[in-house]
Design a protein around this motif. Structure first.
Motif, PDB file in Angstrom:
ATOM      1  N   ALA A 211      21.275   4.608  -8.492  1.00 41.70           N
ATOM      2  CA  ALA A 211      21.755   5.545  -7.460  1.00 41.70           C
ATOM      3  C   ALA A 211      23.048   6.215  -7.915  1.00 41.70           C
ATOM      4  CB  ALA A 211      21.975   4.801  -6.143  1.00 41.70           C
ATOM      5  N   VAL A 212      23.957   5.436  -8.524  1.00 38.68           N
ATOM      6  CA  VAL A 212      25.196   5.998  -9.043  1.00 38.68           C
ATOM      7  C   VAL A 212      24.899   7.036 -10.117  1.00 38.68           C
ATOM      8  CG1 VAL A 212      27.287   5.472 -10.342  1.00 38.68           C
ATOM      9  CG2 VAL A 212      26.606   4.007  -8.434  1.00 38.68           C
ATOM     10  N   ASN A 213      23.929   6.720 -10.985  1.00 43.23           N
ATOM     11  CA  ASN A 213      23.560   7.641 -12.052  1.00 43.23           C
ATOM     12  C   ASN A 213      22.991   8.946 -11.491  1.00 43.23           C
ATOM     13  OD1 ASN A 213      23.039   8.301 -14.863  1.00 43.23           O
ATOM     14  ND2 ASN A 213      20.880   8.053 -14.342  1.00 43.23           N
TER      15      ASN A 213
ATOM     16  N   LEU B  64      11.525   5.851  -7.406  1.00 45.36           N
ATOM     17  CA  LEU B  64      11.738   4.474  -7.850  1.00 45.36           C
ATOM     18  C   LEU B  64      12.669   3.721  -6.904  1.00 45.36           C
ATOM     19  CD1 LEU B  64      12.059   5.007 -11.710  1.00 45.36           C
ATOM     20  CD2 LEU B  64      10.188   3.882 -10.507  1.00 45.36           C
ATOM     21  N   LEU B  65      13.666   4.415  -6.367  1.00 45.16           N
ATOM     22  CA  LEU B  65      14.560   3.784  -5.390  1.00 45.16           C
ATOM     23  C   LEU B  65      13.799   3.392  -4.134  1.00 45.16           C
ATOM     24  CD1 LEU B  65      17.766   6.014  -5.657  1.00 45.16           C
ATOM     25  CD2 LEU B  65      17.449   3.692  -6.515  1.00 45.16           C
ATOM     26  N   ILE B  66      12.888   4.271  -3.681  1.00 48.78           N
ATOM     27  CA  ILE B  66      12.101   3.966  -2.487  1.00 48.78           C
ATOM     28  C   ILE B  66      11.195   2.767  -2.745  1.00 48.78           C
ATOM     29  CG2 ILE B  66      10.294   4.821  -0.947  1.00 48.78           C
ATOM     30  CD1 ILE B  66      11.524   7.623  -1.311  1.00 48.78           C
ATOM     31  N   ASP B  67      10.572   2.731  -3.923  1.00 50.06           N
ATOM     32  CA  ASP B  67       9.720   1.588  -4.268  1.00 50.06           C
ATOM     33  C   ASP B  67      10.527   0.293  -4.335  1.00 50.06           C
ATOM     34  OD1 ASP B  67       7.400   2.993  -4.329  1.00 50.06           O
ATOM     35  OD2 ASP B  67       7.183   3.024  -6.501  1.00 50.06           O
ATOM     36  N   ALA B  68      11.729   0.365  -4.886  1.00 54.18           N
ATOM     37  CA  ALA B  68      12.569  -0.833  -4.978  1.00 54.18           C
ATOM     38  C   ALA B  68      12.937  -1.353  -3.583  1.00 54.18           C
ATOM     39  CB  ALA B  68      13.828  -0.529  -5.783  1.00 54.18           C
TER      40      ALA B  68
ATOM     41  N   ASN C 285      11.141  -0.898  -0.900  1.00 54.69           N
ATOM     42  CA  ASN C 285       9.887  -1.442  -0.390  1.00 54.69           C
ATOM     43  C   ASN C 285       9.675  -2.866  -0.890  1.00 54.69           C
ATOM     44  OD1 ASN C 285       7.113  -1.941   0.151  1.00 54.69           O
ATOM     45  ND2 ASN C 285       6.675   0.243   0.100  1.00 54.69           N
ATOM     46  N   ILE C 286       9.891  -3.072  -2.181  1.00 56.69           N
ATOM     47  CA  ILE C 286       9.718  -4.397  -2.777  1.00 56.69           C
ATOM     48  C   ILE C 286      10.743  -5.383  -2.218  1.00 56.69           C
ATOM     49  CG2 ILE C 286       9.923  -5.675  -4.959  1.00 56.69           C
ATOM     50  CD1 ILE C 286       8.770  -3.089  -6.303  1.00 56.69           C
ATOM     51  N   TRP C 287      11.968  -4.919  -1.991  1.00 54.89           N
ATOM     52  CA  TRP C 287      13.005  -5.795  -1.417  1.00 54.89           C
ATOM     53  C   TRP C 287      12.607  -6.260  -0.018  1.00 54.89           C
ATOM     54  CZ3 TRP C 287      16.309  -5.804   2.778  1.00 54.89           C
ATOM     55  CH2 TRP C 287      17.381  -6.704   2.718  1.00 54.89           C
ATOM     56  N   LEU C 288      12.081  -5.348   0.788  1.00 56.46           N
ATOM     57  CA  LEU C 288      11.637  -5.717   2.136  1.00 56.46           C
ATOM     58  C   LEU C 288      10.485  -6.718   2.079  1.00 56.46           C
ATOM     59  CD1 LEU C 288      11.762  -2.228   3.902  1.00 56.46           C
ATOM     60  CD2 LEU C 288      13.255  -4.180   4.346  1.00 56.46           C
ATOM     61  N   THR C 289       9.546  -6.484   1.158  1.00 56.96           N
ATOM     62  CA  THR C 289       8.445  -7.436   0.987  1.00 56.96           C
ATOM     63  C   THR C 289       8.979  -8.800   0.587  1.00 56.96           C
ATOM     64  OG1 THR C 289       6.987  -5.621   0.288  1.00 56.96           O
ATOM     65  CG2 THR C 289       6.271  -7.862  -0.221  1.00 56.96           C
ATOM     66  N   ASN C 290       9.989  -8.809  -0.268  1.00 60.36           N
ATOM     67  CA  ASN C 290      10.611 -10.060  -0.703  1.00 60.36           C
ATOM     68  C   ASN C 290      11.176 -10.836   0.490  1.00 60.36           C
ATOM     69  OD1 ASN C 290      11.345 -11.656  -3.074  1.00 60.36           O
ATOM     70  ND2 ASN C 290      13.461 -11.160  -2.584  1.00 60.36           N
ATOM     71  N   VAL C 291      11.814 -10.140   1.401  1.00 56.89           N
ATOM     72  CA  VAL C 291      12.374 -10.794   2.590  1.00 56.89           C
ATOM     73  C   VAL C 291      11.258 -11.425   3.431  1.00 56.89           C
ATOM     74  CG1 VAL C 291      13.543 -10.388   4.793  1.00 56.89           C
ATOM     75  CG2 VAL C 291      14.425  -9.334   2.702  1.00 56.89           C
ATOM     76  N   VAL C 292      10.185 -10.672   3.651  1.00 57.11           N
ATOM     77  CA  VAL C 292       9.090 -11.175   4.484  1.00 57.11           C
ATOM     78  C   VAL C 292       8.391 -12.351   3.821  1.00 57.11           C
ATOM     79  CG1 VAL C 292       6.879 -10.602   5.561  1.00 57.11           C
ATOM     80  CG2 VAL C 292       8.736  -8.932   5.574  1.00 57.11           C
TER      81      VAL C 292
ATOM     82  N   GLY D 174       0.796  -1.217   0.000  1.00 57.10           N
ATOM     83  CA  GLY D 174       0.000   0.000   0.000  1.00 57.10           C
ATOM     84  C   GLY D 174       0.829   1.266   0.000  1.00 57.10           C
ATOM     85  N   PHE D 175       2.104   1.163   0.395  1.00 52.45           N
ATOM     86  CA  PHE D 175       2.966   2.341   0.478  1.00 52.45           C
ATOM     87  C   PHE D 175       3.870   2.524  -0.745  1.00 52.45           C
ATOM     88  CE2 PHE D 175       2.515   1.961   5.270  1.00 52.45           C
ATOM     89  CZ  PHE D 175       1.650   3.042   5.346  1.00 52.45           C
ATOM     90  N   LEU D 176       3.628   1.738  -1.804  1.00 50.25           N
ATOM     91  CA  LEU D 176       4.378   1.960  -3.035  1.00 50.25           C
ATOM     92  C   LEU D 176       4.032   3.349  -3.583  1.00 50.25           C
ATOM     93  CD1 LEU D 176       4.039  -1.520  -4.788  1.00 50.25           C
ATOM     94  CD2 LEU D 176       6.101  -0.543  -3.798  1.00 50.25           C
ATOM     95  N   ILE D 177       5.046   4.130  -3.904  1.00 51.96           N
ATOM     96  CA  ILE D 177       4.837   5.524  -4.308  1.00 51.96           C
ATOM     97  C   ILE D 177       4.316   5.622  -5.738  1.00 51.96           C
ATOM     98  CG2 ILE D 177       5.979   7.737  -4.714  1.00 51.96           C
ATOM     99  CD1 ILE D 177       7.916   7.008  -2.469  1.00 51.96           C
ATOM    100  N   ASN D 178       4.970   4.910  -6.646  1.00 50.18           N
ATOM    101  CA  ASN D 178       4.629   5.020  -8.066  1.00 50.18           C
ATOM    102  C   ASN D 178       3.552   4.007  -8.440  1.00 50.18           C
ATOM    103  OD1 ASN D 178       6.848   6.932  -8.957  1.00 50.18           O
ATOM    104  ND2 ASN D 178       8.048   5.304  -8.019  1.00 50.18           N
ATOM    105  N   ASN D 179       2.537   4.466  -9.137  1.00 48.35           N
ATOM    106  CA  ASN D 179       1.470   3.574  -9.589  1.00 48.35           C
ATOM    107  C   ASN D 179       1.850   3.001 -10.949  1.00 48.35           C
ATOM    108  OD1 ASN D 179      -0.922   2.199  -9.764  1.00 48.35           O
ATOM    109  ND2 ASN D 179      -2.117   3.966 -10.424  1.00 48.35           N
TER     110      ASN D 179
END
Length: 234
Positions: free
Chosen positions: A229-231, A122-126, A128-135, A29-34
């Motif tokens: 992030a480097v970019n 997009l970094l924040i969403d990524a 978020n998705i990584w944390l969901t992946n762990v759970v 629900g907290f994903l920023i980009n739709n």
């Protein structure tokens, strides 16, 4: 069958796992980009809608476990718990598919750009998705290792899917030790960060495949996020 403290510990672990599903719903629900083809709230709504009847059935079964007085009662309870475990696996599979779809959308946006998105969002969403992946992979490991939480700790256990260091005969207290939900969270977290097993070894083919899938998803997320992030910094 389990009674007393062992039973209460098992019940507590189940509710922690149910709470972890709520965490995945909140993260979705907290994903920023739709970036998904469906409304931003739909994934969380589906997960909660499936979790509610599962939790009701779980609470009803736990109440019967506390009041069971005969072998016949435990046979009926065991049947109901098998059904609940299958429903939990289906829900976990749905969460996994939802998260992978979100991961694909974010990776596509990172590579090719998307209207109305920024690199930071997009970094924040990524993340978020990584944390969901762990759970979600902690839920997979917890649900399938040695037949699931209902079977672990019994006198005649199925073959272990994961070898924890506490299971070694040289480890003090190894007799009667069973992993809890947060042990599986740790396994999932270390696999997602190291892209390989650390102190806990996968033994069965199904868990090895899960390790591969989680590591691949994590590697894609971390690799492309780091490149982005480097970019941004440059």
């Amino acid at each position: 069958m389990r009674t007393g403290p062992a039973l209460e510990r098992q019940i507590r672990e189940v509710w922690i796992a149910r709470g972890a599903i709520l965490v995945t719903a909140a993260l979705n629900g907290f994903l920023i980009n739709n970036l998904t083809p469906f409304p931003w709230w739909l994934a969380s709504a589906v997960e909660v809608a499936l979790l509610v009847p599962l939790s009701v059935a779980t609470a009803w079964t736990h109440n019967r476990m506390r009041n069971a007085t005969s072998e016949h009662h435990w046979m009926r309870i065991h049947h109901h718990r098998r059904i609940i475990r299958r429903a939990a696996l289906v829900l976990t599979a749905i969460i996994t598919l939802i998260n992978f779809q979100a991961l694909f959308a974010v990776l596509h946006a990172l590579l090719y750009g998307a209207k109305g998105t920024t690199g930071q969002s997009l970094l924040i969403d990524a993340l978020n998705i990584w944390l969901t992946n762990v759970v979600v992979f902690a839920l997979w490991f917890w649900n399938i290792d040695r037949g699931g939480p209902a079977m672990r700790g019994l006198a005649k256990q199925p073959v272990a899917d994961l070898m924890f260091p506490q299971m070694s005969p040289d480890c003090p207290g190894s007799q009667g030790w069973t992993p809890g939900f947060f042990d599986y969270v740790f396994v999932s977290f270390t696999n997602a960060t190291a892209f390989s097993p650390t102190d806990t070894m996968p033994l069965s083919v199904r868990v090895k495949l899960l390790f591969m899938v989680e590591s691949s998803a994590s590697l894609l997320t971390v690799g492309l996020v780091a490149a982005r992030a480097v970019n941004i910094l440059s």
